[in-house]
Design an enzyme around this catalytic site. Structure first.
Site, short mmCIF file in Angstrom:
data_model
loop_
_atom_site.label_atom_id
_atom_site.label_comp_id
_atom_site.label_asym_id
_atom_site.label_seq_id
_atom_site.Cartn_x
_atom_site.Cartn_y
_atom_site.Cartn_z
N ASN A 1 0.86 -1.18 0.00
CA ASN A 1 0.00 0.00 0.00
C ASN A 1 0.90 1.23 0.00
O ASN A 1 1.47 1.58 1.04
CB ASN A 1 -0.89 -0.02 1.25
N TRP A 2 1.01 1.86 -1.17
CA TRP A 2 1.94 3.00 -1.30
C TRP A 2 1.35 4.31 -0.78
O TRP A 2 2.02 5.33 -0.78
CB TRP A 2 2.38 3.15 -2.76
N LYS A 3 0.07 4.28 -0.43
CA LYS A 3 -0.58 5.50 0.09
C LYS A 3 -0.31 6.68 -0.85
O LYS A 3 -0.24 6.47 -2.06
CB LYS A 3 -0.10 5.77 1.52
N HIS B 1 -9.72 1.11 4.18
CA HIS B 1 -8.47 1.29 4.94
C HIS B 1 -8.71 2.26 6.10
O HIS B 1 -9.51 3.20 5.97
CB HIS B 1 -7.37 1.82 4.02
N GLU C 1 -7.18 4.70 7.17
CA GLU C 1 -7.00 6.13 6.85
C GLU C 1 -8.21 6.67 6.10
O GLU C 1 -8.56 7.85 6.23
CB GLU C 1 -5.69 6.32 6.07
N GLU D 1 -5.80 -4.85 10.36
CA GLU D 1 -4.78 -3.84 10.61
C GLU D 1 -5.11 -3.08 11.88
O GLU D 1 -5.94 -2.15 11.86
CB GLU D 1 -4.71 -2.85 9.43
N GLY E 1 1.99 2.55 10.66
CA GLY E 1 2.91 3.66 10.53
C GLY E 1 3.56 4.10 11.83
O GLY E 1 4.18 5.15 11.90
N SER F 1 3.04 -1.90 10.38
CA SER F 1 4.48 -1.91 10.67
C SER F 1 5.14 -3.26 10.36
O SER F 1 6.04 -3.68 11.09
CB SER F 1 4.75 -1.47 12.11
N GLY G 1 2.76 -0.92 4.32
CA GLY G 1 2.83 0.49 3.94
C GLY G 1 4.28 0.91 3.79
O GLY G 1 4.92 0.68 2.76
N GLY G 2 4.82 1.54 4.81
CA GLY G 2 6.15 2.14 4.76
C GLY G 2 7.24 1.25 4.17
O GLY G 2 8.02 1.70 3.30
P1 PGA Z 1 2.54 0.50 7.65
O1 PGA Z 1 1.12 0.68 6.92
O2 PGA Z 1 3.14 -0.79 7.12
O3 PGA Z 1 3.34 1.70 7.24
O4 PGA Z 1 2.29 0.43 9.11
C1 PGA Z 1 0.27 -0.42 6.74
C2 PGA Z 1 -1.01 0.02 6.08
O5 PGA Z 1 -1.48 1.12 6.34
O6 PGA Z 1 -1.59 -0.73 5.28
#
Ligand code: PGA
Length: 250
Positions: free
Chosen positions: A10-12, A96, A98, A168, A174, A214, A235-236
């Protein structure tokens, strides 16, 4: 039991099309011939066509991070299922945290999007998870089951086969704080039991439940080596080809 692990990036709101292209150019050789797991990239909407073209013919799929539930219409800034499919994408994230937190996505909206994705043959990755206060108040199970019941309203067992769930915990996204494998496994067992109630034992046994929050190369195996964890939403650590490839090859 034969649930194929799915490792998803997930590159956001990161990466221009040129940056997305550079990622794929570096990443594909690192995972060439890797058939043990499915791999999917979720770039921003402006990079989706670039990523679809760049991964064509490879073992990597591409999808959107969000999709509208309506077929089309006056929804400024949104992307429809037909648009997703027209560029050749196959997957979408839905709900998601967010999206829930910053764009007011409710379980009802998540449910509408899930119906639309299934109708169009798009693989939906439905995201659920508790916030820290809910975990600390011992409400995790209740929150996850409520989110699932909301998301799956009106979904039949016949239609449910393509669905992927991503657990999640919001406090782990994050933040560098990962759920312990035991916490993740417990949550996945709660989710799978609720899916069994809603859609039957066969779907519950077959449905893939990813962990997200994470995930890094250093903790990927601790999580993914658990039989109950069927993949990761990253994500990250998915933004760099070597780090994401290391997770894929956990
Ligand atoms: P993260 O994000 O790996 O940076 O914690 C995961 C996500 O939001 O899908």
């Amino acid at each position: 039991m034969s649930r194929k692990t799915l490792i998803a990036a997930n590159w956001k709101m990161y990466k221009t099309p040129a940056e997305a292209q550079a990622f794929v150019d570096a990443f594909l050789p690192l995972v060439a011939g890797h058939t043990r797991d499915e791999i999917a990239l979720f770039p921003s909407v402006t990079s989706l066509a670039t990523v679809v073209a760049a991964v064509a013919g490879s073992n990597v799929a591409a999808g959107l991070q969000n999709m509208h539930f309506a077929e089309e219409g006056a929804y400024t800034g949104e992307t429809s299922a037909a648009m997703l499919k027209a560029v050749g994408a196959t997957h979408t994230l839905i709900g998601h945290s967010e999206r829930r937190q910053y764009f007011n996505e409710t379980d009802e909206v998540v449910n509408k999007k899930l119906h639309t994705a299934l109708k169009h043959g798009i693989v939906p990755v439905v995201c659920i998870g508790e916030v820290l206060a809910e975990r600390e108040a011992n409400h995790t199970a209740e929150v996850l089951c409520t989110q699932l019941r909301g998301a799956f309203a009106g979904i039949t067992a016949e239609a449910a086969a393509p669905i992927v769930i991503a657990y999640e915990p919001v406090w782990a996204i994050g933040t560098g704080k990962t759920a312990t494998p035991q916490m993740a496994v417990e949550a996945h067992q709660i989710v799978r039991a609720e899916v069994a109630k809603l859609l039957g034992a066969d779907i519950a046994e077959a449905i893939r439940i990813l962990y997200g929050g994470s995930v890094k190369p250093e903790n990927a195996c601790d999580l993914l080596c658990q039989a109950e964890i069927d993949g990761a939403l990253v994500g990250g650590a998915s933004l760099k080809p070597d780090s994401f490839a290391a997770i894929v090859k956990y």
